[in-house]
Write a protein that holds these residues in place. Sequence first.
Motif, PDB file in Angstrom:
ATOM      1  N   ARG A 121      67.245  45.647  82.886  1.00  0.00           N
ATOM      2  CA  ARG A 121      66.012  44.868  82.712  1.00  0.00           C
ATOM      3  C   ARG A 121      64.935  45.309  83.707  1.00  0.00           C
ATOM      4  O   ARG A 121      65.075  45.112  84.913  1.00  0.00           O
ATOM      5  N   GLY A 122      63.912  45.916  83.190  1.00  0.00           N
ATOM      6  CA  GLY A 122      62.779  46.314  84.038  1.00  0.00           C
ATOM      7  C   GLY A 122      63.127  47.354  85.081  1.00  0.00           C
ATOM      8  O   GLY A 122      62.430  47.486  86.086  1.00  0.00           O
ATOM      9  N   GLY A 123      64.220  48.079  84.856  1.00  0.00           N
ATOM     10  CA  GLY A 123      64.596  49.119  85.815  1.00  0.00           C
ATOM     11  C   GLY A 123      65.578  48.634  86.869  1.00  0.00           C
ATOM     12  O   GLY A 123      66.082  49.413  87.671  1.00  0.00           O
ATOM     13  N   GLY A 124      65.832  47.322  86.863  1.00  0.00           N
ATOM     14  CA  GLY A 124      66.825  46.773  87.782  1.00  0.00           C
ATOM     15  C   GLY A 124      66.499  47.077  89.223  1.00  0.00           C
ATOM     16  O   GLY A 124      65.390  46.807  89.689  1.00  0.00           O
ATOM     17  N   ARG A 125      67.470  47.641  89.923  1.00  0.00           N
ATOM     18  CA  ARG A 125      67.304  47.935  91.339  1.00  0.00           C
ATOM     19  C   ARG A 125      66.389  49.135  91.563  1.00  0.00           C
ATOM     20  O   ARG A 125      65.830  49.280  92.644  1.00  0.00           O
ATOM     21  N   SER A 126      66.253  50.004  90.559  1.00  0.00           N
ATOM     22  CA  SER A 126      65.430  51.202  90.767  1.00  0.00           C
ATOM     23  C   SER A 126      63.976  50.939  90.385  1.00  0.00           C
ATOM     24  O   SER A 126      63.152  51.854  90.383  1.00  0.00           O
ATOM     25  N   SER A 127      63.651  49.699  90.085  1.00  0.00           N
ATOM     26  CA  SER A 127      62.267  49.318  89.802  1.00  0.00           C
ATOM     27  C   SER A 127      61.398  49.454  91.048  1.00  0.00           C
ATOM     28  O   SER A 127      61.887  49.329  92.180  1.00  0.00           O
ATOM     29  N   GLY A 128      60.115  49.638  90.830  1.00  0.00           N
ATOM     30  CA  GLY A 128      59.183  49.662  91.950  1.00  0.00           C
ATOM     31  C   GLY A 128      59.125  48.335  92.695  1.00  0.00           C
ATOM     32  O   GLY A 128      58.691  48.288  93.848  1.00  0.00           O
ATOM     33  N   ARG A 129      59.593  47.263  92.046  1.00  0.00           N
ATOM     34  CA  ARG A 129      59.588  45.968  92.744  1.00  0.00           C
ATOM     35  C   ARG A 129      60.492  45.974  93.969  1.00  0.00           C
ATOM     36  O   ARG A 129      60.310  45.162  94.874  1.00  0.00           O
ATOM     37  N   GLU A 130      61.436  46.892  94.003  1.00  0.00           N
ATOM     38  CA  GLU A 130      62.308  46.996  95.175  1.00  0.00           C
ATOM     39  C   GLU A 130      61.499  47.205  96.456  1.00  0.00           C
ATOM     40  O   GLU A 130      61.920  46.834  97.546  1.00  0.00           O
ATOM     41  N   THR A 131      60.306  47.797  96.306  1.00  0.00           N
ATOM     42  CA  THR A 131      59.516  48.091  97.504  1.00  0.00           C
ATOM     43  C   THR A 131      58.930  46.832  98.143  1.00  0.00           C
ATOM     44  O   THR A 131      58.407  46.901  99.254  1.00  0.00           O
ATOM     45  N   ILE A 132      59.010  45.691  97.453  1.00  0.00           N
ATOM     46  CA  ILE A 132      58.554  44.442  98.077  1.00  0.00           C
ATOM     47  C   ILE A 132      59.290  44.214  99.396  1.00  0.00           C
ATOM     48  O   ILE A 132      58.688  43.872 100.420  1.00  0.00           O
ATOM     49  N   GLY A 133      60.589  44.430  99.395  1.00  0.00           N
ATOM     50  CA  GLY A 133      61.377  44.254 100.622  1.00  0.00           C
ATOM     51  C   GLY A 133      60.923  45.214 101.712  1.00  0.00           C
ATOM     52  O   GLY A 133      60.842  44.851 102.891  1.00  0.00           O
ATOM     53  N   ARG A 134      60.633  46.444 101.313  1.00  0.00           N
ATOM     54  CA  ARG A 134      60.186  47.440 102.298  1.00  0.00           C
ATOM     55  C   ARG A 134      58.851  47.016 102.920  1.00  0.00           C
ATOM     56  O   ARG A 134      58.646  47.129 104.129  1.00  0.00           O
ATOM     57  N   VAL A 135      57.930  46.572 102.040  1.00  0.00           N
ATOM     58  CA  VAL A 135      56.595  46.229 102.536  1.00  0.00           C
ATOM     59  C   VAL A 135      56.664  44.990 103.429  1.00  0.00           C
ATOM     60  O   VAL A 135      56.021  44.939 104.486  1.00  0.00           O
ATOM     61  N   ALA A 136      57.472  44.018 103.041  1.00  0.00           N
ATOM     62  CA  ALA A 136      57.605  42.814 103.876  1.00  0.00           C
ATOM     63  C   ALA A 136      58.236  43.175 105.222  1.00  0.00           C
ATOM     64  O   ALA A 136      57.776  42.727 106.276  1.00  0.00           O
ATOM     65  N   GLY A 137      59.273  43.994 105.191  1.00  0.00           N
ATOM     66  CA  GLY A 137      59.902  44.425 106.446  1.00  0.00           C
ATOM     67  C   GLY A 137      58.940  45.269 107.274  1.00  0.00           C
ATOM     68  O   GLY A 137      58.838  45.117 108.494  1.00  0.00           O
ATOM     69  N   GLY A 138      58.228  46.155 106.590  1.00  0.00           N
ATOM     70  CA  GLY A 138      57.281  47.011 107.289  1.00  0.00           C
ATOM     71  C   GLY A 138      56.162  46.206 107.938  1.00  0.00           C
ATOM     72  O   GLY A 138      55.643  46.589 108.990  1.00  0.00           O
ATOM     73  N   ALA A 139      55.807  45.065 107.332  1.00  0.00           N
ATOM     74  CA  ALA A 139      54.743  44.227 107.903  1.00  0.00           C
ATOM     75  C   ALA A 139      55.169  43.687 109.265  1.00  0.00           C
ATOM     76  O   ALA A 139      54.340  43.532 110.171  1.00  0.00           O
ATOM     77  N   VAL A 140      56.443  43.398 109.417  1.00  0.00           N
ATOM     78  CA  VAL A 140      56.939  42.950 110.730  1.00  0.00           C
ATOM     79  C   VAL A 140      56.835  44.099 111.730  1.00  0.00           C
ATOM     80  O   VAL A 140      56.359  43.926 112.860  1.00  0.00           O
ATOM     81  N   ALA A 141      57.261  45.275 111.300  1.00  0.00           N
ATOM     82  CA  ALA A 141      57.178  46.446 112.179  1.00  0.00           C
ATOM     83  C   ALA A 141      55.726  46.705 112.577  1.00  0.00           C
ATOM     84  O   ALA A 141      55.426  47.009 113.738  1.00  0.00           O
ATOM     85  N   MET A 142      54.833  46.574 111.614  1.00  0.00           N
ATOM     86  CA  MET A 142      53.417  46.836 111.897  1.00  0.00           C
ATOM     87  C   MET A 142      52.858  45.850 112.916  1.00  0.00           C
ATOM     88  O   MET A 142      52.087  46.234 113.790  1.00  0.00           O
ATOM     89  N   LYS A 143      53.298  44.607 112.808  1.00  0.00           N
ATOM     90  CA  LYS A 143      52.857  43.585 113.772  1.00  0.00           C
ATOM     91  C   LYS A 143      53.312  43.976 115.178  1.00  0.00           C
ATOM     92  O   LYS A 143      52.562  43.841 116.149  1.00  0.00           O
ATOM     93  N   LEU A 144      54.519  44.476 115.266  1.00  0.00           N
ATOM     94  CA  LEU A 144      55.056  44.924 116.555  1.00  0.00           C
ATOM     95  C   LEU A 144      54.260  46.120 117.074  1.00  0.00           C
ATOM     96  O   LEU A 144      53.887  46.169 118.251  1.00  0.00           O
ATOM     97  N   LEU A 145      53.992  47.064 116.198  1.00  0.00           N
ATOM     98  CA  LEU A 145      53.279  48.274 116.628  1.00  0.00           C
ATOM     99  C   LEU A 145      51.872  47.957 117.115  1.00  0.00           C
ATOM    100  O   LEU A 145      51.391  48.549 118.081  1.00  0.00           O
ATOM    101  N   GLU A 146      51.223  47.011 116.431  1.00  0.00           N
ATOM    102  CA  GLU A 146      49.885  46.573 116.847  1.00  0.00           C
ATOM    103  C   GLU A 146      49.845  46.200 118.322  1.00  0.00           C
ATOM    104  O   GLU A 146      48.899  46.512 119.037  1.00  0.00           O
ATOM    105  N   GLN A 147      50.874  45.476 118.753  1.00  0.00           N
ATOM    106  CA  GLN A 147      50.946  45.043 120.151  1.00  0.00           C
ATOM    107  C   GLN A 147      50.934  46.220 121.105  1.00  0.00           C
ATOM    108  O   GLN A 147      50.595  46.095 122.268  1.00  0.00           O
ATOM    109  N   LEU A 148      51.391  47.359 120.607  1.00  0.00           N
ATOM    110  CA  LEU A 148      51.491  48.541 121.451  1.00  0.00           C
ATOM    111  C   LEU A 148      50.333  49.495 121.203  1.00  0.00           C
ATOM    112  O   LEU A 148      50.335  50.630 121.701  1.00  0.00           O
ATOM    113  N   GLY A 149      49.355  49.040 120.398  1.00  0.00           N
ATOM    114  CA  GLY A 149      48.182  49.879 120.167  1.00  0.00           C
ATOM    115  C   GLY A 149      48.415  51.000 119.184  1.00  0.00           C
ATOM    116  O   GLY A 149      47.700  51.997 119.194  1.00  0.00           O
TER     117      GLY A 149
END
Lengths: 365, 365, 365, 365
Positions: C121-149
């Motif tokens: 259904r919709g590509g299952g796990r190989s769908s582009g929607r899988e990247t939602i987890g990456r982007v949400a996780g990456g947003a935390v990393a980005m917040k951390l990196l901001e602190q370090l300039g």
Amino acid sequence: MAGSSFGTIFRITTWGESHGPSIGVVVDGCPAGLFLSEEDIQMQLNRRRPGQSRYSTPRNEADRVHILSGIFEGRTTGTPIAMEVINETQRSKDYSKIANSYRPGHADYTFDQKYGFRDYRGGGRSSGRETIGRVAGGAVAMKLLEQLGISITAYASSIGPVTANTFCPEEIDNNPFHLPDAKAAAMAQEYVDRMMEEKESSGGVIECRIMGVPAGLGDPVFEKLDANLSKALVSIGAVKGIEIGDGFAAAHAVGSENNDSFYINEDGNTAKKTNHAGGILGGISDGDTIIVRAAVKPTPSIFRPQQTISRNKEPMELTIKGRHDPLIVPRAVVVVEAMCALTIADSLLLNMTAQMDGVLRFYNK
Amino acid sequence: MAGSSFGTIFRITTWGESHGPSIGVVVDGCPAGLFLSEEDIQMQLNRRRPGQSRYSTPRNEADRVHILSGIFEGRTTGTPIAMEVINETQRSKDYSKIANSYRPGHADYTFDQKYGFRDYRGGGRSSGRETIGRVAGGAVAMKLLEQLGISITAYASSIGPVTANTFCPEEIDNNPFHLPDAKAAAMAQEYVDRMMEEKESSGGVIECRIMGVPAGLGDPVFEKLDANLSKALVSIGAVKGIEIGDGFAAAHAVGSENNDSFYINEDGNTAKKTNHAGGILGGISDGDTIIVRAAVKPTPSIFRPQQTISRNKEPMELTIKGRHDPLIVPRAVVVVEAMCALTIADSLLLNMTAQMDGVLRFYNK
Amino acid sequence: MAGSSFGTIFRITTWGESHGPSIGVVVDGCPAGLFLSEEDIQMQLNRRRPGQSRYSTPRNEADRVHILSGIFEGRTTGTPIAMEVINETQRSKDYSKIANSYRPGHADYTFDQKYGFRDYRGGGRSSGRETIGRVAGGAVAMKLLEQLGISITAYASSIGPVTANTFCPEEIDNNPFHLPDAKAAAMAQEYVDRMMEEKESSGGVIECRIMGVPAGLGDPVFEKLDANLSKALVSIGAVKGIEIGDGFAAAHAVGSENNDSFYINEDGNTAKKTNHAGGILGGISDGDTIIVRAAVKPTPSIFRPQQTISRNKEPMELTIKGRHDPLIVPRAVVVVEAMCALTIADSLLLNMTAQMDGVLRFYNK
Amino acid sequence: MAGSSFGTIFRITTWGESHGPSIGVVVDGCPAGLFLSEEDIQMQLNRRRPGQSRYSTPRNEADRVHILSGIFEGRTTGTPIAMEVINETQRSKDYSKIANSYRPGHADYTFDQKYGFRDYRGGGRSSGRETIGRVAGGAVAMKLLEQLGISITAYASSIGPVTANTFCPEEIDNNPFHLPDAKAAAMAQEYVDRMMEEKESSGGVIECRIMGVPAGLGDPVFEKLDANLSKALVSIGAVKGIEIGDGFAAAHAVGSENNDSFYINEDGNTAKKTNHAGGILGGISDGDTIIVRAAVKPTPSIFRPQQTISRNKEPMELTIKGRHDPLIVPRAVVVVEAMCALTIADSLLLNMTAQMDGVLRFYNK
């Protein structure tokens, strides 16, 4: 499966069999700039070397370590530190009996089941000589810990039925059992001598105290400090049980006894009135002395005839020849220290990333 | 440091605090094609749910699990299985006291030391509710093990000073302590009732038998099966000691007693006459029943006044309110089973690559 | 095999399928004390959300994130941060055609080969929607990196045959392709419009600049920073090539051109006159801007009839229905940023243990 | 951070510096029962040995390998395989210049930044000699792959501006560049000769074809086969770019060109009419030939004077002495093969646990 590595940041990989050309370890992830010499390693290896008392096999090997990489101008460079000890005793002796039978209490049968066959010479990979890599790697960790004011002392808290009743640190190296109690040592000597006469072997308990560990080490919920110490110690051959702090006694205690009250000590620091917890709360070091114990089974190699089977599934009687330590405890003391040092060193490095404040301070932001 | 994952191939990652919106687990690496329903998970979660006897806190939560991914048409797809349980009890109660004091025997102090502050509501991440993720993940592992004929049974072998003297499997779920001995259960009831009256708590020992495990699991020298079981069990809050087979008793035994003789049994298979080793030799399963024990300390939350300090380093007297289990053992039994299942499942999968013969057979070469 | 985790210290585990109840991520190992809100995450998720231009599928989902754990009083607690996005589009549509055929350029066939069956259904796990987890996780990393300039900017450097010739940062979000060149954007629009008319799809190249990274990140010899960035980016579906700095152009250059001369800049700091290396030397960041590029293939879902086979190995003609992005690049820009942020954050934390001096300073010794 | 290991199940750990006593590798997790001799390893090491043409430095070392563990009676035992090569060239030459300056294009500066100092002799750990461990480890992987009918062939697809136009496998070892095209080889010779005269160096592209890989290898979503191949190749010093299949050309193609149609071939097997994907779809091998390319930068050591700075931040002119390969490509070909072999071997073993059916078959259930 790659099972010969231990640690995440500060990681060792050991290799080698009892009768191969050499045996060794690669230490990866040690911070750069630590002063380290072959003598630092050798000192620890000498402590595990056989032939130091009549209770240890006289396989007389110098076990001289060679550092092959990772040191430059006396300091670690941050790159892998490879260390090697040549196996001098590789003499071809007749291993046909050992090759075809499964010694009770040994890993012969399980190695065959897992791998299909095994290097049976002197126990191969499951030989006690495998611990050379652990001790050499642990010596590097210990050097690192020293810089941070952390010290590790292991000793026998019991030998067979004989238990130490006092803790006298200077006694530890005064007797071949590493008991911190001279009276117990005398009784142990009597006991083990009797065991040897009876072609028996003895077990014991090794206790380890780790002092100077800062509060905060250990990573909930699976990389807890006590969980990793337990894995470290049970990975040593012959260890069949582990206790942290009061251990099994805690199971029989009541809450008000077992809880350690916090107070502010004379230096103005947080301290505990007792240490039933063994220095670890919720899997994280609390700044108090860490206390762990390992139960060591009796040497499985005994000189009595034993019933077993051959590789061809035929019943047989086996009488083990050669020389074997009547008890493993004395030589395992240094191995316990090494495994504790490795666990603490890794945990120390991992803990540096626990707080944003620490990260910002590190990068001067 | 990422400490919330367990396992190499079959790996769980748990998340969630006692009073957050929900709590859960991601199971990654489960082979595809395993039949799995929410009911399989719920069945195990129901066993750890509070409020099932007067010895457990009546926090009355359904703890209903939702599978969010990884299942299609009733079977695992090989992709991560995420599971979630909503925390119904998030009521804002007054936590100011707990927020500012360090409860003895709890992780309050060490969490503050490690992380700088903590989610103090209901113990936060160090709450017993964290085990929901373990039990849900363990339920998947157990389903996998069932297919291979492996079964896991944990029970209390002692409650405080009361020890089970018989092993009657059908008794285990017949008493609130999960003791396999009706007589001991009656004594335990008396003992724990007294403890409750005295505002005390009790510890105990959990024993676990794992049957049907093929020989060959475990990876020398650091990923030994017993080393990983020890880590798994000590990672459970309140566990202070571990034994494999005879455990500490082995330390006092002599070699001829402790060695298990091999023989060929009536089915023509290799077997051992005794099982002092607890089913593991040299860190590798030997085909016999695996026996492990975990010492559980008394619940640190007791209703007596206790001496402690505040976050501001001021001495204070603390009296814990609310409802807390007077002993952890009964509800930890299912957690012990879960951690054993996770360890064995991972080890089973890892063991498939041990021999070239197996690899070639797998790929039909 | 557990393949849904990325990182060693700062580690994400993603889960979820296109048409399951929800999709999400667990971020483990984030240092405690980082200010983090759902808005920080939502901001990034909004950037990858579909339906923002006529070049992206109008699957109209709010993709609202819920933080389920790991935050207390607005700050990270050091415990796992679980985040979830509900899949609103779970409508049962007729998937029988997709279920039984192997779409060219998609992972249908390989998932079936690996796992035996798949959630189609919709590509299952190989769908582009899988990247939602990456982007949400990456947003935390980005917040951390901001602190370090540290800042990260990705954009399209080419769309099909159209290549950006200027780098105008403010243009990046001014056109639906995220090209930093208005003229190129106009040409791209023409090109992609034509592709859509022709029922074709287009690829492109995403470039990413990471500024403010301190020298020293990356761990020789296998955990080099460029090696991990490459793994991170190639793990994004549709990425078929990677360049660091000059990339393939370096293969055709001569040494004197390609070498970057060191000099002391006006601030008295070490700098390089050119940056052919893309900010990484010997796998370690050199303090300069890190430049990476990812080649993205054309969307495999096209509306022309295609020749393929069914699951039963019968030839068939397939015409894909529904709505699909004619090019992946615009929505992948934020995914590239996320994967870079995750890699840099992990590397930053790992680098803290590189020197004894740093360790001693951290522990005030 | 422990950065010298590669792989999860089949894992190598390399160690050693250019001018230390020796250099080597530990291979852990190789299945037991694989026939393996020193000759198998030596054969591969001989291919990377210097001094084989006038385009490679005449550092004349035999690079003879010694297997120190893990082999018994000609077969792997399942325990770690340690291998060592003695560094014969340890002569103390004058390194004061190199010690105090930062060579452009080298890792001198970044090692100093990361570790505080470095072993500058011959490049220390960042020397090309580090690849000895990779090639020795890769030789074990290759032996394993052979048993499964998998073969790996790397070659130069371009040298500087000269590109191979034909693929003639028998030409590969017929010219010093390993170009599969005799005409291109002649042109490359002319080009490189000119570069040498001009005291310049040249880069190039290495292509690698992996044949016989079964469909199913690679673990979504982060341990994809192409992601791990990319990490493997970029971890080789001097590699600045990677392509899988059509690589960057795919970015410029349209969907109908880039998609590979499935069909049933004459043997009744699923096949693709084209292979733009390079044998990997969705991060999983599709059974077709895997094609990867690595862009290799020109040797940074050139004999022209270069502007740089000293460790003390003073501008200086540096003229590199000694002998250095004018291009890295020819000797890196075997390293590319080794890294591919290591990646595929690990992935093969990991893939065995993907389906319950496979697990049950393995354990005969």
